[in-house]
Design a protein around this motif. Structure first.
Motif, PDB file in Angstrom:
ATOM      1  N   GLY A 342      63.801  28.814  64.840  1.00  0.00           N
ATOM      2  CA  GLY A 342      64.869  28.844  63.857  1.00  0.00           C
ATOM      3  C   GLY A 342      64.519  29.608  62.608  1.00  0.00           C
ATOM      4  O   GLY A 342      63.362  29.960  62.359  1.00  0.00           O
ATOM      5  N   SER A 344      65.389  28.348  59.539  1.00  0.00           N
ATOM      6  CA  SER A 344      65.624  27.395  58.452  1.00  0.00           C
ATOM      7  C   SER A 344      64.618  27.582  57.317  1.00  0.00           C
ATOM      8  O   SER A 344      64.983  27.519  56.140  1.00  0.00           O
ATOM      9  CB  SER A 344      65.579  25.962  58.990  1.00  0.00           C
ATOM     10  OG  SER A 344      64.322  25.704  59.608  1.00  0.00           O
ATOM     11  N   CYS A 347      65.492  30.629  55.375  1.00  0.00           N
ATOM     12  CA  CYS A 347      66.699  30.379  54.578  1.00  0.00           C
ATOM     13  C   CYS A 347      66.351  29.607  53.310  1.00  0.00           C
ATOM     14  O   CYS A 347      66.838  29.932  52.219  1.00  0.00           O
ATOM     15  CB  CYS A 347      67.720  29.613  55.420  1.00  0.00           C
ATOM     16  SG  CYS A 347      69.279  29.285  54.573  1.00  0.00           S
ATOM     17  N   ASP A 376      71.709  32.935  67.993  1.00  0.00           N
ATOM     18  CA  ASP A 376      72.698  32.044  68.583  1.00  0.00           C
ATOM     19  C   ASP A 376      73.598  31.520  67.475  1.00  0.00           C
ATOM     20  O   ASP A 376      73.533  31.973  66.325  1.00  0.00           O
ATOM     21  CB  ASP A 376      72.026  30.908  69.355  1.00  0.00           C
ATOM     22  CG  ASP A 376      71.057  30.109  68.492  1.00  0.00           C
ATOM     23  OD1 ASP A 376      71.168  30.176  67.246  1.00  0.00           O
ATOM     24  OD2 ASP A 376      70.178  29.416  69.050  1.00  0.00           O
ATOM     25  N   ASP A 377      74.424  30.552  67.781  1.00  0.00           N
ATOM     26  CA  ASP A 377      75.403  30.074  66.816  1.00  0.00           C
ATOM     27  C   ASP A 377      74.715  29.450  65.596  1.00  0.00           C
ATOM     28  O   ASP A 377      75.114  29.702  64.453  1.00  0.00           O
ATOM     29  CB  ASP A 377      76.328  29.052  67.493  1.00  0.00           C
ATOM     30  CG  ASP A 377      77.467  28.619  66.588  1.00  0.00           C
ATOM     31  OD1 ASP A 377      78.398  29.426  66.386  1.00  0.00           O
ATOM     32  OD2 ASP A 377      77.416  27.485  66.054  1.00  0.00           O
ATOM     33  N   VAL A 378      73.671  28.645  65.825  1.00  0.00           N
ATOM     34  CA  VAL A 378      72.985  27.972  64.715  1.00  0.00           C
ATOM     35  C   VAL A 378      72.249  28.974  63.834  1.00  0.00           C
ATOM     36  O   VAL A 378      72.321  28.918  62.598  1.00  0.00           O
ATOM     37  CB  VAL A 378      72.017  26.910  65.266  1.00  0.00           C
ATOM     38  CG1 VAL A 378      71.217  26.277  64.134  1.00  0.00           C
ATOM     39  CG2 VAL A 378      72.784  25.844  66.038  1.00  0.00           C
ATOM     40  N   GLN A 379      71.529  29.919  64.457  1.00  0.00           N
ATOM     41  CA  GLN A 379      70.763  30.889  63.678  1.00  0.00           C
ATOM     42  C   GLN A 379      71.673  31.846  62.924  1.00  0.00           C
ATOM     43  O   GLN A 379      71.344  32.279  61.815  1.00  0.00           O
ATOM     44  CB  GLN A 379      69.815  31.671  64.592  1.00  0.00           C
ATOM     45  CG  GLN A 379      68.910  30.800  65.450  1.00  0.00           C
ATOM     46  CD  GLN A 379      68.258  29.675  64.683  1.00  0.00           C
ATOM     47  OE1 GLN A 379      67.773  29.879  63.573  1.00  0.00           O
ATOM     48  NE2 GLN A 379      68.259  28.485  65.259  1.00  0.00           N
ATOM     49  N   ALA A 381      74.522  30.998  61.631  1.00  0.00           N
ATOM     50  CA  ALA A 381      74.979  30.242  60.467  1.00  0.00           C
ATOM     51  C   ALA A 381      73.903  30.209  59.382  1.00  0.00           C
ATOM     52  O   ALA A 381      74.207  30.328  58.183  1.00  0.00           O
ATOM     53  CB  ALA A 381      75.366  28.823  60.895  1.00  0.00           C
ATOM     54  N   LEU A 382      72.631  30.036  59.786  1.00  0.00           N
ATOM     55  CA  LEU A 382      71.546  30.049  58.804  1.00  0.00           C
ATOM     56  C   LEU A 382      71.404  31.414  58.149  1.00  0.00           C
ATOM     57  O   LEU A 382      71.185  31.515  56.931  1.00  0.00           O
ATOM     58  CB  LEU A 382      70.234  29.657  59.486  1.00  0.00           C
ATOM     59  CG  LEU A 382      70.082  28.195  59.902  1.00  0.00           C
ATOM     60  CD1 LEU A 382      68.824  28.012  60.751  1.00  0.00           C
ATOM     61  CD2 LEU A 382      70.027  27.289  58.680  1.00  0.00           C
ATOM     62  N   ARG A 385      73.995  31.889  55.516  1.00  0.00           N
ATOM     63  CA  ARG A 385      73.764  31.121  54.294  1.00  0.00           C
ATOM     64  C   ARG A 385      72.788  31.821  53.352  1.00  0.00           C
ATOM     65  O   ARG A 385      72.762  31.516  52.153  1.00  0.00           O
ATOM     66  CB  ARG A 385      73.204  29.745  54.641  1.00  0.00           C
ATOM     67  CG  ARG A 385      74.211  28.781  55.224  1.00  0.00           C
ATOM     68  CD  ARG A 385      73.537  27.466  55.543  1.00  0.00           C
ATOM     69  NE  ARG A 385      72.824  26.943  54.367  1.00  0.00           N
ATOM     70  CZ  ARG A 385      71.889  26.016  54.413  1.00  0.00           C
ATOM     71  NH1 ARG A 385      71.498  25.523  55.593  1.00  0.00           N
ATOM     72  NH2 ARG A 385      71.314  25.581  53.298  1.00  0.00           N
ATOM     73  N   ARG A 424      77.959  38.475  65.955  1.00  0.00           N
ATOM     74  CA  ARG A 424      76.881  38.320  64.979  1.00  0.00           C
ATOM     75  C   ARG A 424      77.163  39.140  63.724  1.00  0.00           C
ATOM     76  O   ARG A 424      77.065  38.655  62.597  1.00  0.00           O
ATOM     77  CB  ARG A 424      75.552  38.790  65.581  1.00  0.00           C
ATOM     78  CG  ARG A 424      74.901  37.829  66.540  1.00  0.00           C
ATOM     79  CD  ARG A 424      73.600  38.422  67.063  1.00  0.00           C
ATOM     80  NE  ARG A 424      73.679  38.777  68.473  1.00  0.00           N
ATOM     81  CZ  ARG A 424      72.833  39.556  69.107  1.00  0.00           C
ATOM     82  NH1 ARG A 424      71.833  40.113  68.449  1.00  0.00           N
ATOM     83  NH2 ARG A 424      72.969  39.809  70.392  1.00  0.00           N
TER      84      ARG A 424
END
Length: 468
Positions: A342, A344, A347, A376-379, A381-382, A385, A424
């Motif tokens: 990830g 995170s 970020c 992917d969808d989660v990464q 979104a990060l 942000r 993306r």
């Protein structure tokens, strides 16, 4: 960039154990034959009572032993050194290695063979034959090394093989010292462009803030010739024991963060032509360009690691900035895939709220340049942000399917749990990024120019906001 300074790496202590006994093991086949013949002749002379044969036997037996003693002494009086210029080179460029041999004994050497140990990726192992080195003499030879793969490669240790004029003894000496050649990623000269949302001036004519707000807030520095004596700060002078002056103003440099996504899941393939190697080289090019434009720069990875670590994570300028630039290039020379899944930590670091990151809460200030792999969808979104509306943010997105030659498309990406490239880019642009696709057929300089001409929240012309 500082390519490194020449460096001497000498080795004066042998790594050969055993002393004289080890030297006796250096007898060649000819030397052992002479010794055996001498012993046999001596035994026959004793049995037969032939004094002339005894003299011949002594000569045959003593000659190899004398050569052993001479070489045993000589090898401890021969010093070797290595000079590497430069110590840091871009991939595909050559570095020159100069070997020097000094004979510090009072005797001439026999036949010498120099051999330096190098990794196979730098080329064949160099060997040099020196006929004779007079007492106090010196010999210098050189060779070149080259690697298309970035990394850190040890050179050495230097090995020296000595032989006597009769070929009876052959001894090998290994020196202990070695050098390290750092092969950094290739860099590309980038055009000077201005990104939307970027603070003005590229570090030139930036805001200046007074460092002297009062008697208690003064930031002194050492006195330099030509400083106005009216700026002498006597309290600091008494405290430090040397003449100190007020540093009345300090330039506020524009900041830039260059983010490299190193996740193993984000890239496919390996080698100089892979997507990951392109991202590493592009990151190096961006860092060099921003430093040349006067930015205060830091390198950040998806793991949250930041280079440099001091000074809030950003280069400070002057000699410290040059050292930090070399440190960032050294980091990119050996950077590999991370096992993290990830973004995170990256970020948190970019937004300035990473625990223990040491960014002083200013992580989101300035320009942000990012190189992303598959998301992917989660990464996604990060990554979205990370963008702050008040600053410039440019993302170069690589698609593994495109780089590996596999069939690309929304269906193939969805089957692997990834977002299609178009989606993306769309999500990043909606968040305020200037997002561009980075296909394998386009030079990074062209993408950089296109990013500078694109408004915030957009990409370049062509399919997928990149190049068709």
């Amino acid at each position: 960039m500082d390519a490194g300074a020449p460096h001497d790496a000498g080795g004066r202590g042998p790594q050969d154990g055993g002393g004289l006994r080890a030297s006796l093991a250096g007898l060649t086949t000819r030397g052992r034959s002479f010794l055996a013949a001498g012993i046999a002749a001596g035994m026959c002379a004793y049995v037969l009572g032939q004094s002339e044969l005894l003299r011949v036997g002594l000569l045959l037996a003593v000659l190899p032993l004398l050569c052993v003693l001479a070489l045993h002494r000589t090898r401890h009086r021969v010093s070797g050194s290595r000079r590497l210029t430069p110590m840091r080179v871009p991939a595909g460029s050559e570095a020159r290695v100069q070997l020097r041999l000094d004979n510090t004994s009072r005797m001439s050497t026999g036949l010498l063979m120099l051999q330096d140990r190098v990794p196979y990726v730098l080329g064949p192992r160099p060997r040099f034959v020196l006929d004779r080195v007079e007492p106090g003499g010196r010999r210098e030879v050189s060779y070149r090394v080259r690697s298309d793969l970035r990394g850190r490669y040890p050179l050495g240790p230097l090995q020296l093989r000595l032989t006597d004029p009769f070929g009876l003894v052959e001894l090998t000496r290994s020196f202990s010292a070695y050098d390290t050649l750092t092969v950094i990623p290739r860099t590309e000269a980038l055009p000077v462009v201005r990104f939307t949302g970027e603070s003005s001036g590229y570090g030139d004519g930036s805001r200046r803030s007074l460092a002297l707000a009062g008697e208690d807030d003064v930031i002194p520095r050492g006195y330099r010739r030509g400083d106005d004596l009216r700026r002498v700060h006597w309290r600091s002078t008494a405290r430090y024991g040397e003449l100190m002056v007020r540093r009345e103003e300090q330039p506020q440099r524009s900041r830039a963060t260059v983010l490299l996504d190193t996740r193993r899941l984000a890239y496919e393939g390996a080698g100089p032509g892979s997507a990951f190697e392109w991202a590493v080289s592009a990151t190096a090019s961006a860092l060099v360009h921003l430093l040349e434009q006067g930015f205060s720069v830091r390198l950040l990875t998806d793991t949250g690691d930041c280079v440099p670590r001091e000074g809030g994570g950003f280069t400070s300028g002057g000699q410290e900035s040059a050292e930090a630039a070399g440190l960032m290039m050294d980091t990119l020379a050996v950077v590999g895939h991370s096992d993290g899944a990830g973004l995170s930590r990256a970020c948190d670091a970019v937004r300035g709220n990473g625990a223990g990151s040491g960014f002083g809460g200013a992580g989101g200030d300035g320009l942000l340049i990012a190189f992303f792999g598959d998301l992917d969808d989660v990464q996604a979104a990060l990554a979205a942000r990370m963008c702050r509306r008040g600053g410039g943010a440019v993302a170069f997105v690589l698609d593994s399917a495109d780089w590996s030659g596999r069939p690309a498309g929304p269906a193939a990406a969805t089957a692997q749990g990834l977002l299609p490239l178009e989606e993306r880019l769309g999500r990043l642009r909606d968040a305020g990024w200037t997002a561009l696709a980075a296909p394998p057929a386009v030079a990074f300089g062209e993408l950089w120019r296109q990013a500078g001409n694109a408004p915030a929240g957009a990409g370049g012309s062509g399919s997928a906001g990149g190049w068709g």
